[in-house]
Design a protein around this motif. Structure first.
Motif, PDB file in Angstrom:
ATOM      1  N   ARG A 105     -14.834   2.167  18.789  1.00  0.00           N
ATOM      2  CA  ARG A 105     -14.817   3.062  17.623  1.00  0.00           C
ATOM      3  C   ARG A 105     -13.492   3.806  17.470  1.00  0.00           C
ATOM      4  O   ARG A 105     -12.966   3.919  16.389  1.00  0.00           O
ATOM      5  N   CYS A 106     -12.986   4.351  18.607  1.00  0.00           N
ATOM      6  CA  CYS A 106     -11.803   5.210  18.501  1.00  0.00           C
ATOM      7  C   CYS A 106     -10.631   4.723  19.350  1.00  0.00           C
ATOM      8  O   CYS A 106      -9.585   5.349  19.364  1.00  0.00           O
ATOM      9  N   SER A 107     -10.831   3.656  20.090  1.00  0.00           N
ATOM     10  CA  SER A 107      -9.804   3.059  20.970  1.00  0.00           C
ATOM     11  C   SER A 107      -9.422   3.921  22.168  1.00  0.00           C
ATOM     12  O   SER A 107      -8.455   3.619  22.867  1.00  0.00           O
ATOM     13  N   ALA A 108     -10.155   4.994  22.417  1.00  0.00           N
ATOM     14  CA  ALA A 108      -9.890   5.822  23.606  1.00  0.00           C
ATOM     15  C   ALA A 108     -10.345   5.058  24.851  1.00  0.00           C
ATOM     16  O   ALA A 108     -11.272   4.238  24.782  1.00  0.00           O
ATOM     17  N   PRO A 109      -9.715   5.321  25.972  1.00  0.00           N
ATOM     18  CA  PRO A 109     -10.192   4.651  27.196  1.00  0.00           C
ATOM     19  C   PRO A 109     -11.586   5.149  27.560  1.00  0.00           C
ATOM     20  O   PRO A 109     -11.964   6.263  27.229  1.00  0.00           O
ATOM     21  N   ARG A 110     -12.317   4.288  28.226  1.00  0.00           N
ATOM     22  CA  ARG A 110     -13.628   4.702  28.716  1.00  0.00           C
ATOM     23  C   ARG A 110     -13.452   5.335  30.087  1.00  0.00           C
ATOM     24  O   ARG A 110     -12.560   4.963  30.851  1.00  0.00           O
ATOM     25  N   ALA A 111     -14.335   6.277  30.387  1.00  0.00           N
ATOM     26  CA  ALA A 111     -14.278   6.985  31.663  1.00  0.00           C
ATOM     27  C   ALA A 111     -15.611   6.837  32.383  1.00  0.00           C
ATOM     28  O   ALA A 111     -16.675   6.758  31.750  1.00  0.00           O
ATOM     29  N   PHE A 112     -15.549   6.834  33.701  1.00  0.00           N
ATOM     30  CA  PHE A 112     -16.772   6.796  34.498  1.00  0.00           C
ATOM     31  C   PHE A 112     -17.531   8.091  34.254  1.00  0.00           C
ATOM     32  O   PHE A 112     -16.968   9.174  34.336  1.00  0.00           O
ATOM     33  N   GLU A 113     -18.824   7.976  33.924  1.00  0.00           N
ATOM     34  CA  GLU A 113     -19.637   9.165  33.666  1.00  0.00           C
ATOM     35  C   GLU A 113     -20.752   9.356  34.690  1.00  0.00           C
ATOM     36  O   GLU A 113     -20.962  10.451  35.186  1.00  0.00           O
ATOM     37  N   PHE A 114     -21.484   8.292  34.990  1.00  0.00           N
ATOM     38  CA  PHE A 114     -22.554   8.424  35.974  1.00  0.00           C
ATOM     39  C   PHE A 114     -22.856   7.075  36.584  1.00  0.00           C
ATOM     40  O   PHE A 114     -22.442   6.035  36.089  1.00  0.00           O
ATOM     41  N   GLN A 115     -23.600   7.120  37.688  1.00  0.00           N
ATOM     42  CA  GLN A 115     -24.046   5.874  38.294  1.00  0.00           C
ATOM     43  C   GLN A 115     -25.522   5.952  38.610  1.00  0.00           C
ATOM     44  O   GLN A 115     -26.060   7.023  38.878  1.00  0.00           O
ATOM     45  N   VAL A 116     -26.160   4.791  38.513  1.00  0.00           N
ATOM     46  CA  VAL A 116     -27.575   4.659  38.850  1.00  0.00           C
ATOM     47  C   VAL A 116     -27.612   4.148  40.283  1.00  0.00           C
ATOM     48  O   VAL A 116     -27.020   3.114  40.604  1.00  0.00           O
ATOM     49  N   TYR A 142     -19.717   3.578  32.148  1.00  0.00           N
ATOM     50  CA  TYR A 142     -18.467   4.073  31.565  1.00  0.00           C
ATOM     51  C   TYR A 142     -18.699   4.359  30.090  1.00  0.00           C
ATOM     52  O   TYR A 142     -19.228   3.516  29.368  1.00  0.00           O
ATOM     53  N   THR A 143     -18.294   5.556  29.638  1.00  0.00           N
ATOM     54  CA  THR A 143     -18.485   5.976  28.255  1.00  0.00           C
ATOM     55  C   THR A 143     -17.139   6.359  27.644  1.00  0.00           C
ATOM     56  O   THR A 143     -16.142   6.512  28.349  1.00  0.00           O
ATOM     57  N   CYS A 144     -17.123   6.552  26.336  1.00  0.00           N
ATOM     58  CA  CYS A 144     -15.899   6.935  25.643  1.00  0.00           C
ATOM     59  C   CYS A 144     -15.401   8.270  26.186  1.00  0.00           C
ATOM     60  O   CYS A 144     -16.153   9.251  26.254  1.00  0.00           O
ATOM     61  N   SER A 145     -14.136   8.303  26.585  1.00  0.00           N
ATOM     62  CA  SER A 145     -13.577   9.536  27.159  1.00  0.00           C
ATOM     63  C   SER A 145     -13.455  10.644  26.115  1.00  0.00           C
ATOM     64  O   SER A 145     -13.352  11.817  26.462  1.00  0.00           O
ATOM     65  N   LYS A 146     -13.487  10.289  24.841  1.00  0.00           N
ATOM     66  CA  LYS A 146     -13.402  11.279  23.759  1.00  0.00           C
ATOM     67  C   LYS A 146     -14.775  11.647  23.207  1.00  0.00           C
ATOM     68  O   LYS A 146     -14.878  12.496  22.321  1.00  0.00           O
TER      69      LYS A 146
END
Length: 178
Positions: A105-116, A142-146
């Motif tokens: 959507r926005c071309s921002a890098p994805r960042a690690f958010e959580f782990q199962v 990994y989710t959108c960093s923005k």
């Protein structure tokens, strides 16, 4: 020839009689001799270097989880630059622009958010003997960093609500017994 095998100790390795005390001169109780208490920190570091890297990583994985809550099934990481805690080094999935591409959507890098964490499998009431049973080492999301929002008008009533959700990326560490 029947004689016991002997090994030379390198000259740079200090040798001491554990019965006489540790490196600080403290006597080691007899019941602890030969059980690791008579091993110096330097000797332990040398042993760790010889350990299998995956075993060391698995120990770190278990120790870190035990430090928080052994029943924890989701591990959120709010810190910028956080990384998942993998149960092994050699089997961890690679993270690059191919496996974790930028947000579409926005071309921002994805960042690690959580782990199962694999402990969740115990709560799923699944027969682990089935060939189709779920099994994994851990899953990193990994989710959108923005945290970009969907474009205006996409999620209004009467429209396909699925476009309001952003696709996230999940890297799966395979089970250690596979």
């Amino acid at each position: 020839d029947g004689s016991p095998e002997t090994k030379r100790v390198p000259k740079d390795v200090p040798v001491r009689d554990a019965r006489k005390g540790d490196a600080k001169g403290k006597a080691v109780p007899a019941e602890l001799l030969g059980k690791g208490s008579d091993v110096s920190a330097r000797e332990l570091r040398e042993l760790e270097k010889m350990q299998d890297k995956d075993q060391v990583q698995l120990s770190r994985f278990h120790l870190r989880l035990r430090r928080s809550d052994p029943t924890q099934v989701i591990r959120y990481c709010f810190e910028e630059g956080a990384e998942p805690l993998w149960p092994s080094v050699t089997r961890a999935p690679p993270r690059d622009d191919t496996t974790v591409p930028p947000c579409p959507r926005c071309s921002a890098p994805r960042a690690f958010e959580f782990q199962v964490l694999p402990q969740i499998i115990n709560h799923l009431n699944v027969d682990s003997e089935l060939a189709s049973a779920v099994d994994f080492g851990t899953m990193a999301v990994y989710t959108c960093s923005k945290s970009c929002a969907p474009p205006p008008g996409e999620s209004q009533a009467g429209e396909d609500a699925s476009v309001a959700y952003a696709e996230e990326i999940v890297l799966v560490h395979p089970p250690l017994n596979a």
